[in-house]
Design a protein around this motif. Structure first.
Motif, mmCIF file in Angstrom:
data_model
loop_
_atom_site.group_PDB
_atom_site.id
_atom_site.type_symbol
_atom_site.label_atom_id
_atom_site.label_comp_id
_atom_site.label_asym_id
_atom_site.label_seq_id
_atom_site.Cartn_x
_atom_site.Cartn_y
_atom_site.Cartn_z
ATOM 1 N N LYS A 83 -36.920 1.040 34.509
ATOM 2 C CA LYS A 83 -37.067 -0.407 34.297
ATOM 3 C C LYS A 83 -36.896 -0.774 32.829
ATOM 4 O O LYS A 83 -37.133 -1.909 32.439
ATOM 5 C CB LYS A 83 -38.446 -0.852 34.795
ATOM 6 N N VAL A 84 -36.536 0.204 32.016
ATOM 7 C CA VAL A 84 -36.372 -0.026 30.585
ATOM 8 C C VAL A 84 -34.933 0.316 30.186
ATOM 9 O O VAL A 84 -34.421 1.370 30.538
ATOM 10 C CB VAL A 84 -37.349 0.857 29.767
ATOM 11 N N LEU A 91 -29.398 10.329 28.084
ATOM 12 C CA LEU A 91 -29.611 10.919 29.411
ATOM 13 C C LEU A 91 -31.101 10.935 29.728
ATOM 14 O O LEU A 91 -31.515 10.635 30.836
ATOM 15 C CB LEU A 91 -29.061 12.343 29.450
ATOM 16 N N LEU A 92 -31.926 11.258 28.722
ATOM 17 C CA LEU A 92 -33.358 11.389 28.974
ATOM 18 C C LEU A 92 -34.046 10.041 29.149
ATOM 19 O O LEU A 92 -35.032 9.956 29.868
ATOM 20 C CB LEU A 92 -34.025 12.183 27.840
ATOM 21 N N VAL A 93 -33.538 8.989 28.517
ATOM 22 C CA VAL A 93 -34.169 7.689 28.758
ATOM 23 C C VAL A 93 -33.551 6.996 29.961
ATOM 24 O O VAL A 93 -33.996 5.926 30.351
ATOM 25 C CB VAL A 93 -34.135 6.746 27.528
ATOM 26 N N ALA A 94 -32.552 7.624 30.580
ATOM 27 C CA ALA A 94 -31.898 6.998 31.753
ATOM 28 C C ALA A 94 -32.835 6.743 32.941
ATOM 29 O O ALA A 94 -32.672 5.719 33.595
ATOM 30 C CB ALA A 94 -30.686 7.812 32.193
ATOM 31 N N GLN A 102 -28.806 -1.880 34.805
ATOM 32 C CA GLN A 102 -29.675 -2.347 35.884
ATOM 33 C C GLN A 102 -30.462 -3.524 35.342
ATOM 34 O O GLN A 102 -30.621 -3.659 34.143
ATOM 35 C CB GLN A 102 -30.654 -1.238 36.268
ATOM 36 N N PRO A 103 -30.989 -4.363 36.251
ATOM 37 C CA PRO A 103 -31.906 -5.386 35.749
ATOM 38 C C PRO A 103 -33.126 -4.694 35.177
ATOM 39 O O PRO A 103 -33.692 -3.796 35.799
ATOM 40 C CB PRO A 103 -32.278 -6.191 37.003
ATOM 41 N N ARG A 104 -33.501 -5.065 33.950
ATOM 42 C CA ARG A 104 -34.601 -4.359 33.280
ATOM 43 C C ARG A 104 -35.771 -5.296 33.059
ATOM 44 O O ARG A 104 -35.587 -6.494 32.869
ATOM 45 C CB ARG A 104 -34.137 -3.821 31.920
#
Lengths: 324, 320
Positions: free
Chosen positions: A89-90, B149-152, A164-166
């Motif tokens: 979500k971020v 990649l890790l914050v994905a 994506q919507p965040r």
């Protein structure tokens, strides 16, 4: 307004909350005792000179770095423990974009999207397309990313945050490397996203950038949080300076001092006299009349609005330079 | 409903100290939806990351160059043998001094596959694996793509597993490239027929091809340990080149140690020690001793360095 007003960030609607957050790298404290509160729906400016600990803080919030002490909650959940449920979500842009040079812009986004276990592969193409469109990269979508200019890379990085919507966007120096036109576009995009209800956490070392787009701000220097709150309150903390443009600066200084104006400075080039108004400011019209009555020829008269920069200087007692 | 509690929270603050805190936490918890990934779809989407990894590995020019070099080895060996045996003599004067399988190539093209695997397994193949495995994590760290990649969020364990799976896939692909190239070159330059085994018996060509496939599988499995070792080294540094060089350097060192007789006490624990055991497949009956030892050693390396890579990667600070 469907969001309840968060009373000084004390309400429930806080998307980022840290308590005593600290990070030590080999003896030096990069971040020290940070208590940050970012209200939901705000455009939150995270301000500080280069090297003041902004990026380290952002990395801790995103679960990339383990804090040495303290705790951080993002969207109500502890980080870095809840990365799996929080991070989808971020959207984040951290310390500049990073791309696979041998892939096209579009394939770069597909790659990042495939890494998100919550992203639906059936809608991937469409979401990638609209993210590219949103940052104005559609025309260069099939070009290899190594041929991108810095500004285009920055846009692609932004696009990956918009797949994506965040609920929350964390943008670390998003206008770095962009030309003035690109900066304006990014600012417009940030406003647009905030208008949709997304909370935007925007770090920058550019004061005017924060001042232009942010509703709230926090100021960091040397790893410590100096202040945080609504931008209006921050600049209100420093009173504006009275400025009088006149060919008779000496006489004007005398009159103004007589009316309680302090810290009077005369600019030798422009002949402008500036000074601090007293805590109980006199009626400015009366003050002007007094000047004229004393034979001072007044070309310009007014109060200069305090900027965030003034606030920063007042808070830190120093210039806005790289921390040593 | 949680909205009402939220608005009530700040209002109550002045009157009752404890109350709003409780209300705040509850409403905070209520607002958070459950993790959105549906259970059923998760496996497929994890495969999505693996597929993406494969694409990253195989679309790199460097990977294709490595495979091209591997494909070139059987071609070189085949042409050399062909020229050498043009006048009907056998390789090395027929005294059996050459590498395994080499003298049989001119009689049966299938042996080019075995000879090529025997020629590439000591250095060429593992070097290619070392490059790909060493680059796996460190390469992403040095370009900075690792943090995205890790914050994905890819999830550290999931990403590491996808990386290891893609390196293992590359092991299979690299081995197959050698075999396929050898088969094409061998079948076009030399006669093909019944296969004479090392033990002297003769089996049919189809039996020989099956044994060839088993050998390819064993050779690919021989690289499992090195792949894990390379991946572990890759989690230690932010420099892709450094990790590649370290892995390949370690490989060369271990191969040298493996060939110094005075160090024989160490040798059974070195991952390449039983590599050439695959030749035992070419006996009737097959001698499984060395093959089993090799596979066990590879599994041990995979377990030890796989766990080390996991321990390191899941706890380290990503500062690149």
């Amino acid at each position: 307004m469907d969001q309840p007003p968060a009373a000084d960030g004390q309400g429930a609607d806080v998307v980022i909350e840290t308590r005593g957050l600290a990070k030590q790298y080999r003896g030096t404290l990069a971040v020290d005792g940070l208590d940050l509160q970012v209200p939901r729906g705000s455009v939150f400016g995270f301000l500080g000179p280069n090297g003041s600990g902004k990026t380290t803080t952002i990395r801790m919030l995103m679960g990339l770095i383990e804090p040495t002490a303290g705790s951080a909650r993002v969207l109500g959940r502890p980080m870095p423990r809840s990365t799996r449920s929080v991070l989808p979500k971020v959207g984040a842009l951290i310390e500049g974009p990073a791309l696979y040079g041998f892939l096209s812009g579009q394939d770069n986004l597909i790659r990042i999207d495939a890494a998100d276990p919550t992203a639906d592969p059936r809608t991937r193409k469409a979401r990638v397309g609209s993210a590219l469109d949103r940052v104005g990269l559609t025309a260069a979508a099939r070009k290899k990313a190594k041929a991108y200019s810095l500004g285009m890379k920055q846009r692609l990085g932004l696009a990956s945050a918009l797949l994506q919507p965040r609920e929350l966007l964390v943008l670390d120096e998003p206008t770095n490397g962009l030309d003035p036109q690109g900066m304006r576009e990014i600012r417009a995009l940030v406003r647009e996203l905030a208008g949709d209800g997304t909370t935007v956490f925007l770090s920058s070392h550019l004061l005017d950038e924060i001042e232009q787009v942010c509703s709230h701000a926090a100021v960091m220097a040397r790893g410590r949080l100096i202040t945080q709150g609504p931008v209006a309150d921050l600049s209100a903390g420093t009173r504006g300076r009275l400025a009088v443009t006149t060919p008779d600066p000496a006489r004007a200084t005398e009159v103004l001092a007589g009316h309680g104006v302090t810290d009077l400075v005369t600019d030798p080039h422009t002949g402008e006299v500036t000074g601090e108004l007293p805590a109980e400011p006199p009626d400015l019209a009366e003050l002007n009349a007094a000047l004229v009555a004393a034979g001072v020829r007044v070309r310009g008269f007014g109060v200069q609005r305090a900027s965030l920069e003034d606030a920063f200087v007042a808070l830190t007692g120093e210039g806005f330079d790289v921390a040593g | 409903m949680s909205r009402a509690e939220t608005t009530a929270g700040p209002g109550l603050q002045d009157g009752e100290q404890g109350q709003p805190l409780v209300g705040r936490q509850d409403s905070g918890r209520e607002r958070l939806p459950a993790p959105p990934a549906p259970r059923a779809g998760r496996a497929v989407w994890t495969l999505g990351l693996f597929g993406s990894e494969l694409l990253i590995v195989f679309r790199r020019v460097r990977t294709l160059a490595l495979l091209a070099v591997l494909a070139g080895v059987p071609l070189l060996v085949g042409i050399a043998v062909r020229i050498e045996t043009r006048d009907g003599s056998s390789v090395g004067g027929g005294d059996g001094g050459g590498p395994a399988f080499l003298e049989q190539i001119s009689n049966n093209g299938l042996f080019l596959a075995f000879a090529s695997l025997a020629a590439t397994l000591p250095f060429f193949l593992p070097m290619a694996i070392g490059v790909v495995a060493g680059d796996a994590v460190a390469g992403e760290a040095s370009t900075g793509t690792l943090r995205y990649l890790l914050v994905a969020p890819a999830g550290r364990t999931r990403l590491l597993l996808a990386k290891y799976a893609s390196v293992l896939t590359f092991c299979v692909a690299a081995t197959l490239v050698v075999v396929l190239s050898a088969v094409v070159v061998g079948f076009s330059l030399f006669p093909v027929g019944d296969v004479t085994l090392l033990s002297g018996n003769t089996v049919s060509l189809s039996d020989g091809i099956l044994r060839g496939l088993l050998i390819a599988l064993l050779v690919a499995s021989s690289l499992i340990g090195l792949a894990a070792l390379g991946l572990f080294i890759s989690t230690l540094t932010d420099s892709g080149i450094g990790a590649m060089a370290a892995t390949v350097g370690l490989l060369i060192t271990i191969q040298i140690v493996n060939n110094i007789p005075q160090l024989h006490a160490l040798q059974p624990y070195l991952f390449p020690h039983y590599w050439l055991s695959f030749a035992d497949v070419m006996r009737a009956p097959v001698i499984w001793d060395g093959i089993v030892k090799n596979l066990a050693l590879q599994a041990l390396y995979a377990a030890v360095f796989g766990s080390a890579a996991w321990a390191r990667f899941t706890t380290r600070d990503i500062t690149s």
